[in-house]
Enzyme design. Structure first.
Site, PDB file in Angstrom:
ATOM      1  N   ASP A   1       0.867  -1.182   0.000  1.00 11.76           N
ATOM      2  CA  ASP A   1       0.000   0.000   0.000  1.00 11.76           C
ATOM      3  C   ASP A   1       0.904   1.233   0.000  1.00 11.76           C
ATOM      4  O   ASP A   1       2.137   1.120  -0.159  1.00 11.76           O
ATOM      5  CB  ASP A   1      -1.005  -0.038   1.167  1.00 11.76           C
ATOM      6  CG  ASP A   1      -0.380   0.284   2.522  1.00 11.76           C
ATOM      7  OD1 ASP A   1       0.867   0.413   2.615  1.00 11.76           O
ATOM      8  OD2 ASP A   1      -1.133   0.415   3.507  1.00 11.76           O
ATOM      9  N   HIS A   2       0.285   2.395   0.195  1.00 13.39           N
ATOM     10  CA  HIS A   2       1.061   3.644   0.152  1.00 13.39           C
ATOM     11  C   HIS A   2       2.135   3.681   1.236  1.00 13.39           C
ATOM     12  O   HIS A   2       3.194   4.266   1.036  1.00 13.39           O
ATOM     13  CB  HIS A   2       0.120   4.848   0.279  1.00 13.39           C
ATOM     14  CG  HIS A   2      -0.789   4.765   1.458  1.00 13.39           C
ATOM     15  ND1 HIS A   2      -1.821   3.850   1.523  1.00 13.39           N
ATOM     16  CD2 HIS A   2      -0.834   5.460   2.623  1.00 13.39           C
ATOM     17  CE1 HIS A   2      -2.460   3.992   2.676  1.00 13.39           C
ATOM     18  NE2 HIS A   2      -1.873   4.964   3.362  1.00 13.39           N
TER      19      HIS A   2
ATOM     20  N   CYS B   1       3.199  -2.947   3.955  1.00 14.88           N
ATOM     21  CA  CYS B   1       2.356  -1.775   4.266  1.00 14.88           C
ATOM     22  C   CYS B   1       3.125  -0.955   5.296  1.00 14.88           C
ATOM     23  O   CYS B   1       4.338  -1.166   5.481  1.00 14.88           O
ATOM     24  CB  CYS B   1       0.962  -2.187   4.732  1.00 14.88           C
ATOM     25  SG  CYS B   1       0.865  -3.059   6.306  1.00 14.88           S
ATOM     26  N   GLY B   2       2.479  -0.022   5.955  1.00 12.19           N
ATOM     27  CA  GLY B   2       3.214   0.836   6.882  1.00 12.19           C
ATOM     28  C   GLY B   2       3.887   0.042   7.985  1.00 12.19           C
ATOM     29  O   GLY B   2       5.075   0.212   8.274  1.00 12.19           O
ATOM     30  N   THR B   3       3.113  -0.823   8.605  1.00 15.69           N
ATOM     31  CA  THR B   3       3.647  -1.660   9.686  1.00 15.69           C
ATOM     32  C   THR B   3       3.910  -3.099   9.258  1.00 15.69           C
ATOM     33  O   THR B   3       4.602  -3.832   9.973  1.00 15.69           O
ATOM     34  CB  THR B   3       2.623  -1.734  10.842  1.00 15.69           C
ATOM     35  OG1 THR B   3       1.400  -2.275  10.300  1.00 15.69           O
ATOM     36  CG2 THR B   3       2.364  -0.365  11.438  1.00 15.69           C
TER      37      THR B   3
ATOM     38  N   GLY C   1      -1.395  -4.994   8.920  1.00 17.08           N
ATOM     39  CA  GLY C   1      -2.684  -5.144   8.229  1.00 17.08           C
ATOM     40  C   GLY C   1      -2.587  -6.039   7.017  1.00 17.08           C
ATOM     41  O   GLY C   1      -3.453  -6.897   6.763  1.00 17.08           O
TER      42      GLY C   1
ATOM     43  N   HIS D   1      11.010 -23.421   9.364  1.00 12.97           N
ATOM     44  CA  HIS D   1      10.012 -24.084  10.218  1.00 12.97           C
ATOM     45  C   HIS D   1       8.586 -24.002   9.669  1.00 12.97           C
ATOM     46  O   HIS D   1       7.822 -24.951   9.809  1.00 12.97           O
ATOM     47  CB  HIS D   1       9.997 -23.450  11.617  1.00 12.97           C
ATOM     48  CG  HIS D   1      11.250 -23.696  12.393  1.00 12.97           C
ATOM     49  ND1 HIS D   1      11.294 -23.641  13.771  1.00 12.97           N
ATOM     50  CD2 HIS D   1      12.513 -23.986  12.002  1.00 12.97           C
ATOM     51  CE1 HIS D   1      12.530 -23.892  14.194  1.00 12.97           C
ATOM     52  NE2 HIS D   1      13.285 -24.092  13.133  1.00 12.97           N
ATOM     53  N   ASN D   2       8.215 -22.826   9.127  1.00 10.84           N
ATOM     54  CA  ASN D   2       6.812 -22.604   8.717  1.00 10.84           C
ATOM     55  C   ASN D   2       6.603 -22.712   7.217  1.00 10.84           C
ATOM     56  O   ASN D   2       5.474 -22.619   6.752  1.00 10.84           O
ATOM     57  CB  ASN D   2       6.319 -21.217   9.152  1.00 10.84           C
ATOM     58  CG  ASN D   2       6.697 -20.829  10.557  1.00 10.84           C
ATOM     59  OD1 ASN D   2       7.364 -19.820  10.786  1.00 10.84           O
ATOM     60  ND2 ASN D   2       6.285 -21.637  11.524  1.00 10.84           N
TER      61      ASN D   2
ATOM     62  N   ARG E   1       7.326   1.579   7.295  1.00 10.74           N
ATOM     63  CA  ARG E   1       7.573   2.664   8.245  1.00 10.74           C
ATOM     64  C   ARG E   1       8.327   2.152   9.469  1.00 10.74           C
ATOM     65  O   ARG E   1       8.499   2.893  10.445  1.00 10.74           O
ATOM     66  CB  ARG E   1       6.237   3.280   8.674  1.00 10.74           C
ATOM     67  CG  ARG E   1       5.504   3.957   7.529  1.00 10.74           C
ATOM     68  CD  ARG E   1       4.105   4.386   7.926  1.00 10.74           C
ATOM     69  NE  ARG E   1       3.412   5.006   6.801  1.00 10.74           N
ATOM     70  CZ  ARG E   1       2.089   5.120   6.706  1.00 10.74           C
ATOM     71  NH1 ARG E   1       1.318   4.665   7.677  1.00 10.74           N
ATOM     72  NH2 ARG E   1       1.541   5.678   5.654  1.00 10.74           N
TER      73      ARG E   1
ATOM     74  N   ARG F   1       8.372 -32.927  11.683  1.00 15.78           N
ATOM     75  CA  ARG F   1       7.614 -32.200  12.714  1.00 15.78           C
ATOM     76  C   ARG F   1       7.090 -30.871  12.189  1.00 15.78           C
ATOM     77  O   ARG F   1       5.988 -30.440  12.542  1.00 15.78           O
ATOM     78  CB  ARG F   1       8.451 -32.023  13.991  1.00 15.78           C
ATOM     79  CG  ARG F   1       9.621 -31.076  13.883  1.00 15.78           C
ATOM     80  CD  ARG F   1      10.444 -31.068  15.172  1.00 15.78           C
ATOM     81  NE  ARG F   1      11.459 -30.032  15.209  1.00 15.78           N
ATOM     82  CZ  ARG F   1      12.600 -30.048  14.519  1.00 15.78           C
ATOM     83  NH1 ARG F   1      12.878 -31.067  13.713  1.00 15.78           N
ATOM     84  NH2 ARG F   1      13.473 -29.059  14.626  1.00 15.78           N
ATOM     85  N   HIS F   2       7.868 -30.249  11.325  1.00 17.77           N
ATOM     86  CA  HIS F   2       7.401 -28.979  10.758  1.00 17.77           C
ATOM     87  C   HIS F   2       6.306 -29.213   9.721  1.00 17.77           C
ATOM     88  O   HIS F   2       5.331 -28.452   9.662  1.00 17.77           O
ATOM     89  CB  HIS F   2       8.575 -28.202  10.163  1.00 17.77           C
ATOM     90  CG  HIS F   2       9.564 -27.772  11.200  1.00 17.77           C
ATOM     91  ND1 HIS F   2       9.183 -27.118  12.355  1.00 17.77           N
ATOM     92  CD2 HIS F   2      10.909 -27.922  11.281  1.00 17.77           C
ATOM     93  CE1 HIS F   2      10.247 -26.869  13.097  1.00 17.77           C
ATOM     94  NE2 HIS F   2      11.308 -27.358  12.475  1.00 17.77           N
TER      95      HIS F   2
ATOM     96  N   ARG G   1       3.111 -29.797  11.655  1.00 12.63           N
ATOM     97  CA  ARG G   1       2.547 -28.576  12.232  1.00 12.63           C
ATOM     98  C   ARG G   1       1.929 -27.674  11.159  1.00 12.63           C
ATOM     99  O   ARG G   1       0.885 -27.047  11.392  1.00 12.63           O
ATOM    100  CB  ARG G   1       3.634 -27.824  13.009  1.00 12.63           C
ATOM    101  CG  ARG G   1       4.051 -28.580  14.255  1.00 12.63           C
ATOM    102  CD  ARG G   1       5.375 -28.119  14.827  1.00 12.63           C
ATOM    103  NE  ARG G   1       5.812 -28.997  15.915  1.00 12.63           N
ATOM    104  CZ  ARG G   1       7.057 -29.050  16.370  1.00 12.63           C
ATOM    105  NH1 ARG G   1       7.998 -28.279  15.856  1.00 12.63           N
ATOM    106  NH2 ARG G   1       7.359 -29.871  17.340  1.00 12.63           N
TER     107      ARG G   1
HETATM  108  C1  RB5 Z   1      -1.845   3.075   6.317  1.00  8.26           C
HETATM  109  O1  RB5 Z   1      -1.881   4.328   6.900  1.00  8.26           O
HETATM  110  C2  RB5 Z   1      -1.499   2.017   7.346  1.00  8.26           C
HETATM  111  O2  RB5 Z   1      -2.579   1.837   8.222  1.00  8.26           O
HETATM  112  C3  RB5 Z   1      -1.130   0.706   6.688  1.00  8.26           C
HETATM  113  O3  RB5 Z   1      -0.063   0.921   5.827  1.00  8.26           O
HETATM  114  C4  RB5 Z   1      -0.705  -0.394   7.615  1.00  8.26           C
HETATM  115  O4  RB5 Z   1       0.283   0.006   8.505  1.00  8.26           O
HETATM  116  C5  RB5 Z   1      -1.792  -1.140   8.256  1.00  8.26           C
HETATM  117  O5  RB5 Z   1      -1.581  -2.130   8.972  1.00  8.26           O
END
Ligand code: RB5
Length: 142
Positions: A7-8, A64-66, A69, A97-98, A108, A132-133, A136
């Site tokens: 995303d942005h 995405c930012g974090t 999501g 493992h996964n 970010r 085992r993996h 699971r």
């Molecule tokens: C966008 O602002 C932000 O919410 C998205 O990039 C992300 O971090 C969501 O989990």
């Protein structure tokens, strides 16, 4: 073939990831987004997840930012195992493992240098294949 989606909040880091993949000669399909204009991350998580589900791509990278999501969304799709990684230890372990098929990162959260090391670790580490993996992983879908 690698499926890419962001995303942005992940757009700037994804441009660095693409440059890096180009340098390494790794083929990818870019499912967007294509600018820093605000968009909805589930759209891109689903495009990447579908490309893996239909077999046109075998792995994916979502940013995405974090990374949160976009990985939550991808992990709701059958057969998708998205790992949100902030370090190389986790990127290696989630392949071993996964058998994670999607790497998720936060644009970010991470600097470019670390993010590219995480990408390399994820792409260069095979699944261990240990019973085992496998057991699971089967239990995740079961
Ligand atoms: C966008 O602002 C932000 O919410 C998205 O990039 C992300 O971090 C969501 O989990």
């Amino acid at each position: 073939m690698l499926a890419l989606g962001c995303d942005h909040g992940g757009y700037a880091l994804m441009q660095e990831v693409k440059k890096h993949l180009d340098q390494r000669g790794i083929a990818y399909q870019d499912f967007g987004c294509y600018s820093e204009e605000a968009v909805d991350y589930p759209v891109y998580a689903k495009k990447v997840g579908k490309a893996i589900q239909d077999g046109s791509c075998d792995k994916g990278i979502l940013i995405c930012g974090t990374g949160i999501g976009i990985s939550i969304t991808a992990n709701k799709m059958k057969g998708i195992r998205a790992a949100l990684c902030t370090d190389c230890f986790c990127a290696e372990a989630t392949r071993l493992h996964n058998d994670a098929n999607v790497l998720a990162m936060g644009g970010r959260v991470l600097g470019t240098g670390l993010a590219l090391k995480i990408v390399d670790t994820f792409l260069d580490t095979p699944f261990s294949g240990d019973d085992r993996h496998k057991r699971r992983i089967a239990m995740i879908e079961g």
